[in-house]
Scaffold this motif. Sequence first.
Motif, PDB file in Angstrom:
ATOM      1  N   ARG A  62       0.966  -1.267   0.364  1.00 55.23           N
ATOM      2  CA  ARG A  62       0.306   0.072   0.208  1.00 55.23           C
ATOM      3  C   ARG A  62       1.210   1.327  -0.063  1.00 55.23           C
ATOM      4  O   ARG A  62       0.584   2.251  -0.396  1.00 55.23           O
ATOM      5  N   TYR A  63       1.620   1.078   0.032  1.00 54.79           N
ATOM      6  CA  TYR A  63       2.999   2.718   0.369  1.00 54.79           C
ATOM      7  C   TYR A  63       2.752   3.076  -0.780  1.00 54.79           C
ATOM      8  O   TYR A  63       3.972   3.925  -1.038  1.00 54.79           O
ATOM      9  N   PHE A  64       2.723   1.943  -2.109  1.00 55.43           N
ATOM     10  CA  PHE A  64       2.902   2.789  -3.970  1.00 55.43           C
ATOM     11  C   PHE A  64       1.748   4.226  -3.279  1.00 55.43           C
ATOM     12  O   PHE A  64       1.867   4.911  -4.763  1.00 55.43           O
ATOM     13  N   LEU A  65       0.867   3.646  -2.767  1.00 56.80           N
ATOM     14  CA  LEU A  65      -0.562   4.700  -2.735  1.00 56.80           C
ATOM     15  C   LEU A  65      -0.350   5.486  -2.274  1.00 56.80           C
ATOM     16  O   LEU A  65      -1.642   6.354  -2.269  1.00 56.80           O
ATOM     17  N   GLU A  66       0.588   6.036  -0.873  1.00 60.00           N
ATOM     18  CA  GLU A  66       0.647   6.745  -0.045  1.00 60.00           C
ATOM     19  C   GLU A  66       1.373   8.275  -0.929  1.00 60.00           C
ATOM     20  O   GLU A  66       2.320   7.738  -1.931  1.00 60.00           O
TER      21      GLU A  66
END
Length: 467
Positions: free
Chosen positions: A393-397
Motif C-alpha cells: 500500500r505504500y505505493f499509493l501513499e
Amino acid sequence: MNSSPPPANSANGDTTNNVVNGQDLNLNFLDKIRLSATRDAKEDEGEDLPTELNTINSAGGFLVVSPDKLSVKYTNTNLHGHDVGVVQANKPAPIKCLTYYFEIFVKDSGIKGQIAIGFTKESFKMRRQPGWEVNSCGYHGDDGFLYRGQGKGEPFGPKYTKDDTVGGGINYVSQEFFFTKNGAIVGKIPKDIRGHLFPTVAVHSQNEEVSVNFGKKRFAFDIKGYEATERNKQQMAIEKISTPPNIGYGLVKTYLLHYGYEETLNAFNLATQTTVPPIHIDQENAIDEDDSSYALKQRKNFRQLVRNGEIDTALAELRNLYPQIVQDDKSVVCFLLHCQKFIELVRVGKLEEGVKYGRLELAKFVGLTGFQDIVEDCFALLAYEKPEESSVRYFLEDSQRELVADAVNAAILSTNPNKKDVQRSCHLQSHLEKLLRQLTVCCLERRSLSGDQGETFRLHHFLNNNR
C-alpha cells in the motif's frame, strides 16, 4: 536567480555526462522505495516485554510462585546461604528505550527480611541473591546495601520491609542502574554489565513474600516524569551548543530552493524580512544558494505535475525541456516515472489499462539488477481487491509521489552546467538533509558505544512526534 533550463546539449558536453554518471547516485531513490516497504514493519517491530515471573528458570525448591505468576513466597527453612529463592522475569528488560523500570511490593518481610531486587543475566545461578554473582546487581532489604558482582555489599540506601514498594530501573542514556523506595529515588550506580538483563527478585527467609509489578498497574514511582526530566537534560545540553547566527534560516531557505518549493520560499522570505537580521557567515561556511535556485520554476512545475499524478505530462515536458534526462529509457528516473504512471492507473481502478502499460513500459526492467524487486511489488498491486490495505500500500501513499518528484528534481539539478563534476552528488540532498544525516550517524554511533542499547533514532518518527 536563473530559472530557465539550459540548452539540451551544452557546449562542453558536461550536462549529458552528469546525467549518465549520476545514474548510480540516483539508485538512492530505489533504496528509498525499499525502505518504504519495510519502514512500517520495522517501526512496529517491538520488543517482548517482561510480563510475569519465570516459573521454569527459578529456585523452585525454596519458593512458590502464585498462579498469576506475579507473586512469590519463600516457603522453606533457610539453612544455608545458597538456599535463596530467586526468580527472574519471563523476558529480559527491553533495550530500545530511554529507560526500563519495574517494582515489587513487600507483602511480608518474613523472619529475616532478606529480600532483594535487581538485574541478572540469563545464565545467573538461581540459588544466589542478585548481586552476589558476576554480571548481576541487587538492592537488598535487610541491610540497604547494594551488591555488584560479589558477596560483599556497599552502603546504598535505606532498608525496606513489609508494606514498602521498591523499584529497579535502567537508564540507557546515562548507562546507570537506579533504585527507588516508596516512589522516591534511592540512588544510582554505573551500569557495567553488557547484554540483556532480566528483572530479578529474591526471597531468603521463611514467609517472605513479594508481588511484582511489570507495568500493568500504576507504579509508585513517576517513571514518566523521570523520563521527561532526562529528555529535558538532553535538550538543555543541545541548546548550549553554539551555532552561527541565523544558520537555521539559511538551511531552511536552501532546502526550499533545492526542492523547488517556490511559493513556500516566497512566503518564507516575506515572513522573515523584518524578523531575521542579515546573515553574516564566513565565506568558507557560506550556504550557496545559486546552485539550488537553478531552474527553480521548472522544478516547481514538475513537482506539481507528479504530485497531481499527471505523469504523461511530466514525461512529455521532460522530453521537451530536458531530453538528456530521459534519453536512456532504462534510467532510474524513467523507471520511477513509469512505475508511478502504473500506480496512478491502479489508484483509479483502470486495471486493464494498467496491465497494458506495465507490459509495455515496466516489462523493460524485468530481470534488470536493481529494478526486479520493485517491479514485482508494483505488479503485486493488481493482486489485491483493496490494494490500499495490502502489504504494498505504500505505493499509493503521497510519500511515493514525493519520492518520484524528488528524483525528477535531482535529475534536473544534475543538468546544471555550472556544477563541477566532483559535486555531482550535491543534487541529491539539500544542506539541511546532509546535516540531519550526520546527526543520525552520530546518534547511531553513540548508541553503538552503549552496546546498541537505548532509544533508536528515527528522524521522521522524531519529527512526527514533535509537530
